[in-house]
Scaffold this motif. Structure first.
Motif, PDB file in Angstrom:
ATOM      1  N   GLU B 145      -2.987  -3.431   5.584  1.00  0.00           N
ATOM      2  CA  GLU B 145      -4.475  -3.553   5.448  1.00  0.00           C
ATOM      3  C   GLU B 145      -5.090  -2.942   4.633  1.00  0.00           C
ATOM      4  O   GLU B 145      -5.620  -3.051   3.782  1.00  0.00           O
ATOM      5  CB  GLU B 145      -5.225  -3.706   7.021  1.00  0.00           C
ATOM      6  N   TYR B 146      -5.189  -1.418   4.768  1.00  0.00           N
ATOM      7  CA  TYR B 146      -5.927  -0.565   3.985  1.00  0.00           C
ATOM      8  C   TYR B 146      -5.164  -0.316   2.641  1.00  0.00           C
ATOM      9  O   TYR B 146      -5.767  -0.050   1.447  1.00  0.00           O
ATOM     10  CB  TYR B 146      -6.152   0.891   4.698  1.00  0.00           C
ATOM     11  N   HIS B 147      -3.754  -0.337   2.511  1.00  0.00           N
ATOM     12  CA  HIS B 147      -3.076  -0.195   1.309  1.00  0.00           C
ATOM     13  C   HIS B 147      -3.463  -1.325   0.331  1.00  0.00           C
ATOM     14  O   HIS B 147      -3.601  -1.219  -0.524  1.00  0.00           O
ATOM     15  CB  HIS B 147      -1.775  -0.312   1.597  1.00  0.00           C
ATOM     16  N   GLU B 150      -6.863  -0.965  -1.152  1.00  0.00           N
ATOM     17  CA  GLU B 150      -6.904   0.213  -2.194  1.00  0.00           C
ATOM     18  C   GLU B 150      -6.337  -0.579  -3.322  1.00  0.00           C
ATOM     19  O   GLU B 150      -6.786  -0.159  -4.482  1.00  0.00           O
ATOM     20  CB  GLU B 150      -5.946   1.355  -1.616  1.00  0.00           C
ATOM     21  N   ARG B 164     -10.732  -8.291   3.716  1.00  0.00           N
ATOM     22  CA  ARG B 164     -11.618  -7.785   2.865  1.00  0.00           C
ATOM     23  C   ARG B 164     -11.422  -7.222   1.704  1.00  0.00           C
ATOM     24  O   ARG B 164     -10.608  -6.033   1.471  1.00  0.00           O
ATOM     25  CB  ARG B 164     -12.432  -6.527   3.632  1.00  0.00           C
ATOM     26  N   ARG B 167     -14.566  -2.718  -2.054  1.00  0.00           N
ATOM     27  CA  ARG B 167     -14.400  -1.418  -2.575  1.00  0.00           C
ATOM     28  C   ARG B 167     -13.989  -0.607  -1.206  1.00  0.00           C
ATOM     29  O   ARG B 167     -14.384  -0.728  -0.226  1.00  0.00           O
ATOM     30  CB  ARG B 167     -15.937  -0.853  -2.828  1.00  0.00           C
ATOM     31  N   PHE B 168     -13.145   0.625  -1.432  1.00  0.00           N
ATOM     32  CA  PHE B 168     -12.821   1.417  -0.415  1.00  0.00           C
ATOM     33  C   PHE B 168     -12.996   2.923  -0.884  1.00  0.00           C
ATOM     34  O   PHE B 168     -13.795   3.629  -0.132  1.00  0.00           O
ATOM     35  CB  PHE B 168     -11.321   0.960  -0.196  1.00  0.00           C
TER      36      PHE B 168
END
Ligand code: SF4
Lengths: 389, 189, 171
Positions: B145-147, B150, B164, B167-168
């Motif tokens: 998810e976060y990768h 990014e 989502r 922007r991270f």
């Protein structure tokens, strides 16, 4: 005027003035709190939580306060020039973060590391694991309001830093691992000093256990808090001590032994209780095991020989890619390097434990009490600078 | 593979990797299993998907599979369900302006199968640079998810189905092109 | 007339005026006393900006123990602080927050720029997300070089700051 102040008149008036009456809804009961970046318990990190009374119902991490574009900078420097800035994300674990980089570059450029160099690397890496874990433990002590646990580990950490300073010449930023080995040999008398420090530290660990881990207050604040089951841990792909606290014995040193670790006898430390206490206790067990590993390393190290391979001034290999991992203080730390045959890497991707463990933060915080937030957050072994890179 | 031309970097990669192989940095591990497990993984994949996938290399403990972006979901579910690679370690996007494509590599590992603990399977897929979008693997691998988020902000690859694309790490007011694209030059270089 | 003088709003002004007069009259001794009080109770803000915070943490540990020089461990609320130690790289995302923290602090306030990154951008001078030095956004009193500075260097920097405060004029 105030006598006629009823809902009805207000509604009528509002139609004239354009005011809206907001009916109370579920959302109104929720309060959004922003934790960080200026907060004693967040570090260089910010996350917003929505609370319903005492319970957290939503959590949204917002990292990037220390995003310095390491990966982009790598593309403009050659393989050797990259070392100093690549260790900055975790300066108190710098030997491990440059370890996997060196392994990947060695694979790409086809360099063999001499045996003695491999052993010195492993010793430096274990020493640095202690330095990192002690710092982590000190902050965890502060998070739980246990000031003694800040003072003791920070004090003992300095002794390990002294050893590393003797070995590498710098307190925290060593730039010691380079592709092809280590920068310099061990100084005279290092092994004896190291062994003396280890025996002292093993005694201290017993005291740590008594004053911190057996402290009823600490246990109450961490036991049964923030349960991360084995299935969830695997699904979220967490790593390092967080994974091992969730009943999964997985350690890169054992799973994919690099350099000399397949000649060393040690056990992977893990716990079955899956809560914050386990997550706080596994690093402690790791420190114990690390002392044991270091004794063996000092025992087995070849007494003489080269510590690094001869390098060309600008090492480069054929085009290709490499993905190598080591076990750092926060779990698996991998480098994915693509080379196009020039002395500069085409792309460097750093896969860090902190970034992977961040995914567990919303998972654990939602449903927890606000008062448990510090205990859960720092037990994730999360170092924001590393996650942001 | 979507052949968008100029993939010469990739071809040399495949060739050179076979050249590197005999003198790999880890000879100890290589001797006791002569790539049997890697071969069996590859065989399973090939027998399932045939010519839809391309095996870029088989090195000790590392296998790289390249698929077209339309098949990536199917291949990823097969890898997860049958081969039991159960989590993603990293998602790396790389920009190749010469070939006008962006390559996204998922490095998958396994916690559940002990003999796979040392193995990493790289699943690579491509999208064009101008209209970059890929199907998201977040429903198969929650750990990406976060990768992926990014990758979206660093390379501008839109992941369809990701909750989502946002922007991270960058500042809220970032108004430049995504920084990991090659035409983004850093100061003074 | 008298009523006007001692109503609550005027009262504060009156006391303030009186204080000013007193300060003028007793400039030297009083100023010395106030500065003396300030230098032994510097409260740093708990705002970490990058990796130099590790050495800042080490400096408040038992070996270096900055508390003996009057730097109290960073745990006060923002409104009670009078010292910002910028602990390393200030990224573009952190910069507005740093400025906001600085603005919220009451006067007098002092800034120490710790580490090469806070001074010029250091190692990350060519990165796309890093400010080239923190003095572009807040005024800096003391620069402490190093990457990261050793705790001894930080202690020397704070002692320089104390020297500076001791010589500053009140009012
Ligand atoms: S000066 Fe060095 S240690 Fe300090 S923040 Fe910058 S890179 Fe990190």
């Amino acid at each position: 005027m105030s006598t006629e102040f009823s809902n009805e008149t207000l509604e009528k008036n509002s139609n004239n003035t354009g005011l809206q009456i907001v009916k109370e809804s579920e959302e109104d009961r929720l309060m959004t709190l922003s934790v960080g970046p200026q907060h004693p318990g967040s570090g260089h990190f910010r996350f917003t939580v929505k609370v319903d009374g005492d319970y957290i119902v939503h959590c949204d991490p917002d990292p990037g306060y220390v995003h310095r574009g390491e990966e982009k900078m790598c593309e403009y420097r050659n393989f050797i020039q990259n070392i100093p800035h690549l260790e900055r994300p975790v300066i108190h674990d710098s030997n491990n973060i440059t370890y996997s980089y060196s392994l990947a570059v060695e694979e790409l450029t086809n360099i063999q590391v001499p045996r003695r160099g491999q052993y010195i690397r492993a010793i430096a890496s274990e020493l640095n694991r202690q330095v990192y874990t002690l710092y982590w433990l000190a902050i965890y002590g502060i998070f739980l309001g246990h000031s003694t646990m800040f003072m003791w580990p920070t004090g003992d950490r300095e002794l390990f830093i002294d050893l590393l300073e003797m070995l590498t010449g710098a307190r925290v930023t060593h730039a010691f691992n380079i592709p092809g080995g280590v920068r310099n040999d061990m100084p005279v008398g290092f092994s004896e000093k190291c062994l003396r420090q280890i025996s002292y530290f093993e005694k201290r660990l017993v005291e740590y256990e008594n004053i911190f881990y057996n402290n009823p207050l600490m246990r109450q604040r961490t036991e049964g808090v923030g349960l991360l089951t084995k299935e969830d841990a695997i699904k979220l792909g967490v790593t390092g001590s967080v994974l091992r606290a969730s009943n999964t014995p997985y350690d890169i040193r054992k799973a994919e032994p690099y350099d000399v670790y397949n000649e060393i006898d040690f056990k992977v430390q893990y716990m079955k209780s899956c809560d914050c206490f386990a997550r706080a206790y596994v690093p402690f067990l790791d420190m114990k095991e690390s002392c044991y590993i270091m004794r063996q390393l000092i025992d087995k190290i070849p007494q003489s020989g080269e510590v690094r391979a001869k390098l060309q001034p600008n090492p480069k290999g054929p085009a290709g890619e490499a993905y190598r991992r080591v076990e750092s203080g926060r779990g698996a730390l991998g480098y994915y390097i693509i080379s196009d045959g020039t002395p500069k890497p085409y792309r460097v991707k750093i896969s860090v434990g902190s970034f992977r463990n961040m995914l567990a933060l919303p998972h654990l915080l939602v449903g927890a009490k606000l008062a448990d937030m510090p205990a859960i957050y720092w037990a994730l072994n999360y170092w924001p600078v590393e996650a942001d890179r | 593979m979507s052949n968008k031309g100029g993939s010469n970097l990739n071809d040399t990669k495949a060739n050179s990797s076979t050249k590197i192989e005999p003198s790999n940095a880890q000879p100890e591990i290589k001797q006791d299993n002569v790539l049997t497990l890697e071969k069996s993984i590859v065989d399973k994949l090939v027998s399932e998907f045939g010519d839809k996938i391309k095996i870029a290399y088989v090195k000790p403990l590392r296998v790289r599979v390249e698929v077209d972006s339309s098949d990536v979901i199917k291949v990823a579910s097969f890898i997860k369900e049958t081969l039991l690679f159960d989590h993603a370690e990293s998602v790396a996007g790389t920009d190749y302006p010469k070939g006008n494509y962006i390559e996204v590599v998922y490095h998958l590992g396994s916690y559940t199968r002990d003999e796979l603990a040392a193995h990493v399977l790289a699943l690579a897929t491509r999208t064009s640079r101008d209209n970059s979008s890929l199907p998201s693997l977040v429903n198969i691998y929650k750990s990406v998810e976060y990768h992926e988020r990014e990758t979206f902000e660093m390379l501008g690859v839109y992941f369809e189905g990701h909750p989502r694309n946002d922007r991270f790490l960058l500042p809220e007011d970032w108004a430049d092109i995504p920084p990991m694209r090659k035409e983004f030059r850093i100061k003074g270089r | 007339m008298l009523k006007d003088l001692i109503n609550p709003t005027n009262f504060n002004v009156l006391v303030g005026k009186l204080g000013d007069v007193l300060v003028k009259a007793l400039d030297q001794p009083l100023g010395y006393a106030i500065n003396w009080g300030r230098i032994w109770s510097l409260w740093p803000v708990h705002l970490e900006t990058a990796c130099c915070s590790v050495e800042f943490g080490a400096a408040s540990g038992p070996r270096y123990d900055v508390e003996r020089f009057g730097i109290i461990e960073a745990f006060g609320s923002l409104r009670q602080c009078d010292l910002v130690v910028v602990q390393g790289t200030v990224t573009r995302k952190m910069a507005p927050r740093l400025r906001m923290v600085y603005d919220q602090m009451p006067d007098p306030k002092y800034v120490i720029a710790m580490g090469a990154c806070a001074i010029t951008g250091g190692l990350y001078i060519d990165s796309y997300n890093v400010l080239p030095g923190v003095d572009g956004i807040i005024p800096v009193d003391v620069y402490v070089p190093g990457c990261p500075p050793r705790p001894e260097t930080l202690i020397q920097g704070t002692m320089l700051l104390q020297e500076k405060i001791k010589r500053s004029k009140i009012g």
